[in-house]
Write a protein that holds these residues in place. Structure first.
Motif, PDB file in Angstrom:
ATOM      1  N   PRO A  20     -21.666 -19.794   1.830  1.00 40.78           N
ATOM      2  CA  PRO A  20     -23.007 -19.662   1.258  1.00 40.78           C
ATOM      3  C   PRO A  20     -24.053 -19.147   2.256  1.00 40.78           C
ATOM      4  CG  PRO A  20     -21.990 -21.647   0.442  1.00 40.78           C
ATOM      5  CD  PRO A  20     -21.067 -21.094   1.505  1.00 40.78           C
ATOM      6  N   TYR A  21     -23.903 -19.460   3.532  1.00 45.09           N
ATOM      7  CA  TYR A  21     -24.816 -18.900   4.534  1.00 45.09           C
ATOM      8  C   TYR A  21     -24.705 -17.384   4.572  1.00 45.09           C
ATOM      9  CZ  TYR A  21     -25.932 -23.389   6.888  1.00 45.09           C
ATOM     10  OH  TYR A  21     -26.399 -24.647   7.214  1.00 45.09           O
ATOM     11  N   ALA A  22     -23.482 -16.870   4.573  1.00 46.41           N
ATOM     12  CA  ALA A  22     -23.277 -15.420   4.603  1.00 46.41           C
ATOM     13  C   ALA A  22     -23.830 -14.778   3.327  1.00 46.41           C
ATOM     14  CB  ALA A  22     -21.796 -15.094   4.765  1.00 46.41           C
ATOM     15  N   LYS A  23     -23.560 -15.385   2.200  1.00 41.07           N
ATOM     16  CA  LYS A  23     -24.042 -14.845   0.923  1.00 41.07           C
ATOM     17  C   LYS A  23     -25.566 -14.832   0.848  1.00 41.07           C
ATOM     18  CE  LYS A  23     -20.053 -15.755  -1.972  1.00 41.07           C
ATOM     19  NZ  LYS A  23     -19.586 -16.347  -3.232  1.00 41.07           N
ATOM     20  N   ALA A  24     -26.213 -15.773   1.549  1.00 41.17           N
ATOM     21  CA  ALA A  24     -27.680 -15.840   1.559  1.00 41.17           C
ATOM     22  C   ALA A  24     -28.296 -14.888   2.580  1.00 41.17           C
ATOM     23  CB  ALA A  24     -28.129 -17.272   1.840  1.00 41.17           C
ATOM     24  N   GLY A  25     -27.464 -14.208   3.366  1.00 40.30           N
ATOM     25  CA  GLY A  25     -27.982 -13.259   4.351  1.00 40.30           C
ATOM     26  C   GLY A  25     -28.490 -13.910   5.627  1.00 40.30           C
ATOM     27  N   LEU A  26     -28.003 -15.094   5.955  1.00 41.79           N
ATOM     28  CA  LEU A  26     -28.476 -15.818   7.132  1.00 41.79           C
ATOM     29  C   LEU A  26     -28.078 -15.146   8.442  1.00 41.79           C
ATOM     30  CD1 LEU A  26     -29.666 -18.324   8.582  1.00 41.79           C
ATOM     31  CD2 LEU A  26     -27.437 -19.435   8.247  1.00 41.79           C
ATOM     32  N   PHE A  27     -26.890 -14.582   8.507  1.00 46.61           N
ATOM     33  CA  PHE A  27     -26.338 -14.160   9.781  1.00 46.61           C
ATOM     34  C   PHE A  27     -26.702 -12.737  10.192  1.00 46.61           C
ATOM     35  CE2 PHE A  27     -22.913 -17.245   8.348  1.00 46.61           C
ATOM     36  CZ  PHE A  27     -23.432 -18.297   9.074  1.00 46.61           C
ATOM     37  N   GLU A  28     -27.020 -12.591  11.470  1.00 49.08           N
ATOM     38  CA  GLU A  28     -27.210 -11.283  12.097  1.00 49.08           C
ATOM     39  C   GLU A  28     -25.845 -10.680  12.433  1.00 49.08           C
ATOM     40  OE1 GLU A  28     -29.283  -8.062  13.519  1.00 49.08           O
ATOM     41  OE2 GLU A  28     -30.238  -9.852  12.703  1.00 49.08           O
ATOM     42  N   THR A  29     -24.959 -11.524  12.988  1.00 50.79           N
ATOM     43  CA  THR A  29     -23.611 -11.082  13.343  1.00 50.79           C
ATOM     44  C   THR A  29     -22.607 -12.176  13.021  1.00 50.79           C
ATOM     45  OG1 THR A  29     -23.762 -11.948  15.603  1.00 50.79           O
ATOM     46  CG2 THR A  29     -24.435  -9.663  15.276  1.00 50.79           C
ATOM     47  N   VAL A  30     -21.389 -11.748  12.715  1.00 51.64           N
ATOM     48  CA  VAL A  30     -20.276 -12.660  12.492  1.00 51.64           C
ATOM     49  C   VAL A  30     -19.048 -12.035  13.145  1.00 51.64           C
ATOM     50  CG1 VAL A  30     -18.745 -13.758  10.789  1.00 51.64           C
ATOM     51  CG2 VAL A  30     -21.185 -13.498  10.292  1.00 51.64           C
ATOM     52  N   THR A  31     -18.344 -12.821  13.961  1.00 48.38           N
ATOM     53  CA  THR A  31     -17.082 -12.354  14.537  1.00 48.38           C
ATOM     54  C   THR A  31     -15.986 -13.346  14.210  1.00 48.38           C
ATOM     55  OG1 THR A  31     -17.491 -13.439  16.669  1.00 48.38           O
ATOM     56  CG2 THR A  31     -18.213 -11.148  16.464  1.00 48.38           C
ATOM     57  N   LEU A  32     -14.786 -12.824  14.057  1.00 47.40           N
ATOM     58  CA  LEU A  32     -13.588 -13.624  13.829  1.00 47.40           C
ATOM     59  C   LEU A  32     -12.583 -13.236  14.905  1.00 47.40           C
ATOM     60  CD1 LEU A  32     -13.283 -13.138   9.968  1.00 47.40           C
ATOM     61  CD2 LEU A  32     -13.835 -15.283  11.118  1.00 47.40           C
ATOM     62  N   ASP A  33     -12.182 -14.212  15.725  1.00 51.96           N
ATOM     63  CA  ASP A  33     -11.241 -13.966  16.805  1.00 51.96           C
ATOM     64  C   ASP A  33     -10.132 -14.995  16.780  1.00 51.96           C
ATOM     65  OD1 ASP A  33     -12.587 -11.760  18.352  1.00 51.96           O
ATOM     66  OD2 ASP A  33     -14.176 -13.266  18.426  1.00 51.96           O
ATOM     67  N   ILE A  34      -8.894 -14.532  16.944  1.00 52.60           N
ATOM     68  CA  ILE A  34      -7.783 -15.460  17.073  1.00 52.60           C
ATOM     69  C   ILE A  34      -8.021 -16.280  18.340  1.00 52.60           C
ATOM     70  CG2 ILE A  34      -5.288 -15.672  17.401  1.00 52.60           C
ATOM     71  CD1 ILE A  34      -5.042 -12.991  15.860  1.00 52.60           C
ATOM     72  N   TRP A  35      -7.794 -17.587  18.227  1.00 54.06           N
ATOM     73  CA  TRP A  35      -8.103 -18.501  19.316  1.00 54.06           C
ATOM     74  C   TRP A  35      -6.853 -19.295  19.686  1.00 54.06           C
ATOM     75  CZ3 TRP A  35      -9.360 -24.083  19.124  1.00 54.06           C
ATOM     76  CH2 TRP A  35      -9.902 -24.555  20.320  1.00 54.06           C
ATOM     77  N   ASN A  36      -6.619 -19.472  20.971  1.00 55.09           N
ATOM     78  CA  ASN A  36      -5.493 -20.240  21.476  1.00 55.09           C
ATOM     79  C   ASN A  36      -6.009 -21.551  22.068  1.00 55.09           C
ATOM     80  OD1 ASN A  36      -2.909 -20.949  22.339  1.00 55.09           O
ATOM     81  ND2 ASN A  36      -3.194 -19.966  24.320  1.00 55.09           N
ATOM     82  N   LYS A  37      -5.772 -22.640  21.384  1.00 56.19           N
ATOM     83  CA  LYS A  37      -6.203 -23.953  21.890  1.00 56.19           C
ATOM     84  C   LYS A  37      -5.316 -24.351  23.060  1.00 56.19           C
ATOM     85  CE  LYS A  37      -6.810 -28.742  20.540  1.00 56.19           C
ATOM     86  NZ  LYS A  37      -6.662 -29.737  19.480  1.00 56.19           N
ATOM     87  N   VAL A  38      -5.928 -24.610  24.204  1.00 54.09           N
ATOM     88  CA  VAL A  38      -5.196 -24.987  25.402  1.00 54.09           C
ATOM     89  C   VAL A  38      -5.494 -26.426  25.801  1.00 54.09           C
ATOM     90  CG1 VAL A  38      -4.850 -24.477  27.863  1.00 54.09           C
ATOM     91  CG2 VAL A  38      -5.115 -22.600  26.220  1.00 54.09           C
ATOM     92  N   ILE A  39      -6.739 -26.845  25.678  1.00 52.95           N
ATOM     93  CA  ILE A  39      -7.165 -28.192  26.085  1.00 52.95           C
ATOM     94  C   ILE A  39      -7.869 -28.860  24.919  1.00 52.95           C
ATOM     95  CG2 ILE A  39      -8.642 -29.510  27.655  1.00 52.95           C
ATOM     96  CD1 ILE A  39      -8.316 -27.192  29.659  1.00 52.95           C
ATOM     97  N   GLY A  40      -7.622 -30.164  24.756  1.00 55.65           N
ATOM     98  CA  GLY A  40      -8.359 -30.928  23.769  1.00 55.65           C
ATOM     99  C   GLY A  40      -7.642 -31.277  22.538  1.00 55.65           C
TER     100      GLY A  40
END
Length: 90
Positions: free
Chosen positions: A70-90
């Motif tokens: 809903p944030y994206a549909k409302a036009g809230l974001f200036e930029t959005v990125t999607l990156d594959i992430w490798n969890k190493v710690i936590g």
């Protein structure tokens, strides 16, 4: 796979964020793919973006989640990125 969604709000868009927050949180909870999430904060502690880690089958699923936020549909974001992430710690 894990995907990090990083979204930065448009300047001056706090009211858009507040107006759509309840729907956004419902989207996050109902999706069943959010591993962790929370707002990004500016130097004054105000919300200025979002970080969401998604546990998805593929990038298409991550993109669909991002596009239907809903944030994206409302036009809230200036930029959005999607990156594959490798969890190493936590």
């Amino acid at each position: 796979m894990l995907v990090a969604l990083m979204a930065k709000d448009k300047s001056g868009a706090l009211q858009t964020r507040l107006d759509n927050r309840e729907a956004h949180l419902a989207h996050v909870k109902e999706s069943g793919i959010v591993a962790m999430a929370g707002p990004l904060l500016d130097a004054d502690g105000g919300m200025c973006g979002s970080l969401i880690v998604l546990n998805v089958d593929d990038m298409a699923q991550a993109k669909a989640f991002a596009d239907n936020d809903p944030y994206a549909k409302a036009g809230l974001f200036e930029t959005v990125t999607l990156d594959i992430w490798n969890k190493v710690i936590g």
